[in-house]
Design a protein around this motif. Structure first.
Motif, PDB file in Angstrom:
ATOM      1  N   MET A  83       0.603  -1.361  -0.177  1.00  0.00           N
ATOM      2  CA  MET A  83      -0.044   0.058  -0.035  1.00  0.00           C
ATOM      3  C   MET A  83       0.892   1.336   0.137  1.00  0.00           C
ATOM      4  SD  MET A  83      -3.077  -0.817   2.504  1.00  0.00           S
ATOM      5  CE  MET A  83      -2.807  -2.348   3.268  1.00  0.00           C
ATOM      6  N   ARG A  84       0.449   2.336  -0.659  1.00  0.00           N
ATOM      7  CA  ARG A  84       1.154   3.547  -0.824  1.00  0.00           C
ATOM      8  C   ARG A  84       0.819   4.842   0.105  1.00  0.00           C
ATOM      9  NH1 ARG A  84       4.469   4.854  -4.829  1.00  0.00           N
ATOM     10  NH2 ARG A  84       3.292   6.863  -4.780  1.00  0.00           N
ATOM     11  N   HIS A  85       0.178   4.235   1.349  1.00  0.00           N
ATOM     12  CA  HIS A  85      -0.312   5.381   2.117  1.00  0.00           C
ATOM     13  C   HIS A  85       0.640   6.376   2.476  1.00  0.00           C
ATOM     14  CE1 HIS A  85      -4.057   3.056   2.551  1.00  0.00           C
ATOM     15  NE2 HIS A  85      -3.318   1.993   3.190  1.00  0.00           N
ATOM     16  N   ARG A  86       0.263   7.635   2.450  1.00  0.00           N
ATOM     17  CA  ARG A  86       1.094   8.684   2.739  1.00  0.00           C
ATOM     18  C   ARG A  86       2.620   8.904   1.866  1.00  0.00           C
ATOM     19  NH1 ARG A  86       0.066  11.366   7.604  1.00  0.00           N
ATOM     20  NH2 ARG A  86       2.227  11.881   7.839  1.00  0.00           N
ATOM     21  N   LYS A  87       2.425   7.997   0.773  1.00  0.00           N
ATOM     22  CA  LYS A  87       3.715   7.953  -0.224  1.00  0.00           C
ATOM     23  C   LYS A  87       3.461   9.215  -1.293  1.00  0.00           C
ATOM     24  CE  LYS A  87       5.632   4.408   1.423  1.00  0.00           C
ATOM     25  NZ  LYS A  87       6.141   4.421   2.787  1.00  0.00           N
ATOM     26  N   LYS A  88       4.396  10.022  -1.372  1.00  0.00           N
ATOM     27  CA  LYS A  88       4.399  11.013  -2.146  1.00  0.00           C
ATOM     28  C   LYS A  88       5.179  10.960  -3.807  1.00  0.00           C
ATOM     29  CE  LYS A  88       6.182  15.120  -0.973  1.00  0.00           C
ATOM     30  NZ  LYS A  88       6.487  16.523  -0.628  1.00  0.00           N
ATOM     31  N   GLY A  89       4.460  11.200  -4.748  1.00  0.00           N
ATOM     32  CA  GLY A  89       5.209  11.228  -5.959  1.00  0.00           C
ATOM     33  C   GLY A  89       4.919  10.216  -6.814  1.00  0.00           C
ATOM     34  N   ARG A  90       5.088  10.101  -8.082  1.00  0.00           N
ATOM     35  CA  ARG A  90       4.879   8.836  -8.924  1.00  0.00           C
ATOM     36  C   ARG A  90       6.105   8.448  -9.297  1.00  0.00           C
ATOM     37  NH1 ARG A  90       1.572  12.832  -9.962  1.00  0.00           N
ATOM     38  NH2 ARG A  90      -0.816  12.489 -10.335  1.00  0.00           N
ATOM     39  N   LYS A  91       6.033   6.776  -9.645  1.00  0.00           N
ATOM     40  CA  LYS A  91       7.318   6.331  -9.842  1.00  0.00           C
ATOM     41  C   LYS A  91       7.606   6.009 -11.348  1.00  0.00           C
ATOM     42  CE  LYS A  91       7.958   3.829  -5.681  1.00  0.00           C
ATOM     43  NZ  LYS A  91       8.557   2.543  -5.153  1.00  0.00           N
ATOM     44  N   PHE A  92       6.598   6.078 -12.233  1.00  0.00           N
ATOM     45  CA  PHE A  92       6.827   6.111 -13.630  1.00  0.00           C
ATOM     46  C   PHE A  92       7.308   4.799 -14.086  1.00  0.00           C
ATOM     47  CE2 PHE A  92       7.032  10.751 -13.005  1.00  0.00           C
ATOM     48  CZ  PHE A  92       5.673  11.120 -13.262  1.00  0.00           C
ATOM     49  N   GLY A  93       7.508   3.714 -13.290  1.00  0.00           N
ATOM     50  CA  GLY A  93       7.909   2.470 -13.710  1.00  0.00           C
ATOM     51  C   GLY A  93       9.297   2.627 -13.861  1.00  0.00           C
ATOM     52  N   ALA A  94       9.996   3.470 -13.201  1.00  0.00           N
ATOM     53  CA  ALA A  94      11.449   3.674 -13.329  1.00  0.00           C
ATOM     54  C   ALA A  94      12.154   3.710 -12.036  1.00  0.00           C
ATOM     55  CB  ALA A  94      11.780   5.025 -14.323  1.00  0.00           C
ATOM     56  N   VAL A  95      13.428   3.470 -11.923  1.00  0.00           N
ATOM     57  CA  VAL A  95      14.386   3.565 -10.911  1.00  0.00           C
ATOM     58  C   VAL A  95      14.345   5.223 -10.486  1.00  0.00           C
ATOM     59  CG1 VAL A  95      15.270   1.553 -10.740  1.00  0.00           C
ATOM     60  CG2 VAL A  95      16.435   3.335 -11.948  1.00  0.00           C
ATOM     61  N   ARG A  96      14.841   5.470  -9.308  1.00  0.00           N
ATOM     62  CA  ARG A  96      15.178   6.904  -9.094  1.00  0.00           C
ATOM     63  C   ARG A  96      16.022   7.655  -9.917  1.00  0.00           C
ATOM     64  NH1 ARG A  96      18.619   9.133  -4.025  1.00  0.00           N
ATOM     65  NH2 ARG A  96      17.548  11.295  -3.768  1.00  0.00           N
ATOM     66  N   THR A 150      16.671   7.189 -13.036  1.00  0.00           N
ATOM     67  CA  THR A 150      16.029   7.397 -14.378  1.00  0.00           C
ATOM     68  C   THR A 150      14.815   8.088 -14.094  1.00  0.00           C
ATOM     69  OG1 THR A 150      16.360   5.044 -14.834  1.00  0.00           O
ATOM     70  CG2 THR A 150      14.847   6.260 -16.408  1.00  0.00           C
ATOM     71  N   ARG A 151      14.155   8.215 -13.229  1.00  0.00           N
ATOM     72  CA  ARG A 151      12.860   9.228 -12.894  1.00  0.00           C
ATOM     73  C   ARG A 151      13.501  10.688 -12.743  1.00  0.00           C
ATOM     74  NH1 ARG A 151      11.002   6.065  -9.291  1.00  0.00           N
ATOM     75  NH2 ARG A 151      11.825   6.880  -7.573  1.00  0.00           N
ATOM     76  N   ARG A 152      14.517  10.816 -12.107  1.00  0.00           N
ATOM     77  CA  ARG A 152      15.108  12.201 -11.789  1.00  0.00           C
ATOM     78  C   ARG A 152      15.747  12.765 -13.260  1.00  0.00           C
ATOM     79  NH1 ARG A 152      19.332  12.513  -6.877  1.00  0.00           N
ATOM     80  NH2 ARG A 152      17.852  14.309  -5.849  1.00  0.00           N
ATOM     81  N   ALA A 153      16.281  11.820 -14.077  1.00  0.00           N
ATOM     82  CA  ALA A 153      16.903  12.319 -15.442  1.00  0.00           C
ATOM     83  C   ALA A 153      15.520  12.964 -16.115  1.00  0.00           C
ATOM     84  CB  ALA A 153      17.539  11.220 -16.070  1.00  0.00           C
ATOM     85  N   LEU A 154      14.479  11.883 -16.136  1.00  0.00           N
ATOM     86  CA  LEU A 154      13.058  12.142 -16.837  1.00  0.00           C
ATOM     87  C   LEU A 154      12.889  13.699 -16.542  1.00  0.00           C
ATOM     88  CD1 LEU A 154      10.789  11.232 -18.760  1.00  0.00           C
ATOM     89  CD2 LEU A 154       9.683  10.699 -16.397  1.00  0.00           C
ATOM     90  N   LEU A 155      12.501  13.819 -15.244  1.00  0.00           N
ATOM     91  CA  LEU A 155      11.957  15.128 -14.826  1.00  0.00           C
ATOM     92  C   LEU A 155      12.964  16.284 -15.061  1.00  0.00           C
ATOM     93  CD1 LEU A 155      10.487  13.918 -11.291  1.00  0.00           C
ATOM     94  CD2 LEU A 155       9.026  14.555 -13.550  1.00  0.00           C
ATOM     95  N   LYS A 156      14.207  15.988 -15.020  1.00  0.00           N
ATOM     96  CA  LYS A 156      15.240  17.021 -15.415  1.00  0.00           C
ATOM     97  C   LYS A 156      15.209  17.452 -16.695  1.00  0.00           C
ATOM     98  CE  LYS A 156      20.079  17.909 -14.670  1.00  0.00           C
ATOM     99  NZ  LYS A 156      21.318  17.373 -14.353  1.00  0.00           N
ATOM    100  N   GLY A 157      14.783  16.608 -17.639  1.00  0.00           N
ATOM    101  CA  GLY A 157      14.627  16.774 -18.944  1.00  0.00           C
ATOM    102  C   GLY A 157      13.663  17.614 -19.178  1.00  0.00           C
ATOM    103  N   LEU A 158      12.299  17.172 -18.573  1.00  0.00           N
ATOM    104  CA  LEU A 158      11.209  18.048 -19.036  1.00  0.00           C
ATOM    105  C   LEU A 158      11.420  19.441 -18.198  1.00  0.00           C
ATOM    106  CD1 LEU A 158       8.694  15.279 -17.847  1.00  0.00           C
ATOM    107  CD2 LEU A 158       8.846  16.313 -20.310  1.00  0.00           C
TER     108      LEU A 158
END
Length: 115
Positions: free
Chosen positions: A1-14, A16-24
């Motif tokens: 369960m994701r109770h009180r968990k913030k943010g989306r994972k986008f099916g990627a490790v941390r 890769t996710r940071r690189a995606l958001l940085k590019g955006l």
């Protein structure tokens, strides 16, 4: 369960996710409008708004923090073009406009842009 968990994972490790958001973030500052999925746009909004708010105060430290995300050209643009437009505005620098679903995979699309 994701109770009180913030943010989306986008099916990627941390990393890769940071690189995606940085590019955006870089694309949004460069083109001032980005078409992406709704989830990515919603995840991107607070990061960009925080960046603009921090960039209102033009110090060496703030420029270096922005450069970490944006690079040389992006930092110059945000401090000279983007931030002066919103200097008097207390927040709400971006707008998310929902678009029609993508045909290929039926993903909800959205466009995030500066107001």
């Amino acid at each position: 369960m994701r109770h009180r968990k913030k943010g989306r994972k986008f099916g990627a490790v941390r990393k890769t996710r940071r690189a995606l958001l940085k590019g955006l973030i870089r694309s949004l500052v460069k083109y001032e409008r980005v078409k992406t999925t709704e989830a990515k746009a919603k995840e991107l909004r607070p990061l960009v708004e925080h960046l603009v708010t921090k960039s209102k105060k033009d110090t060496v430290h703030r420029r270096r923090c922005a450069a970490r995300l944006l690079g040389k050209e992006g930092t110059k643009k945000i401090f000279t073009e983007v931030v002066p437009r919103y200097f008097e505005r207390p927040g709400g620098y971006t707008r998310i406009v929902k678009l029609q679903k993508r045909k290929k995979d039926d993903a909800r699309m959205a466009m995030i842009e500066f107001v």
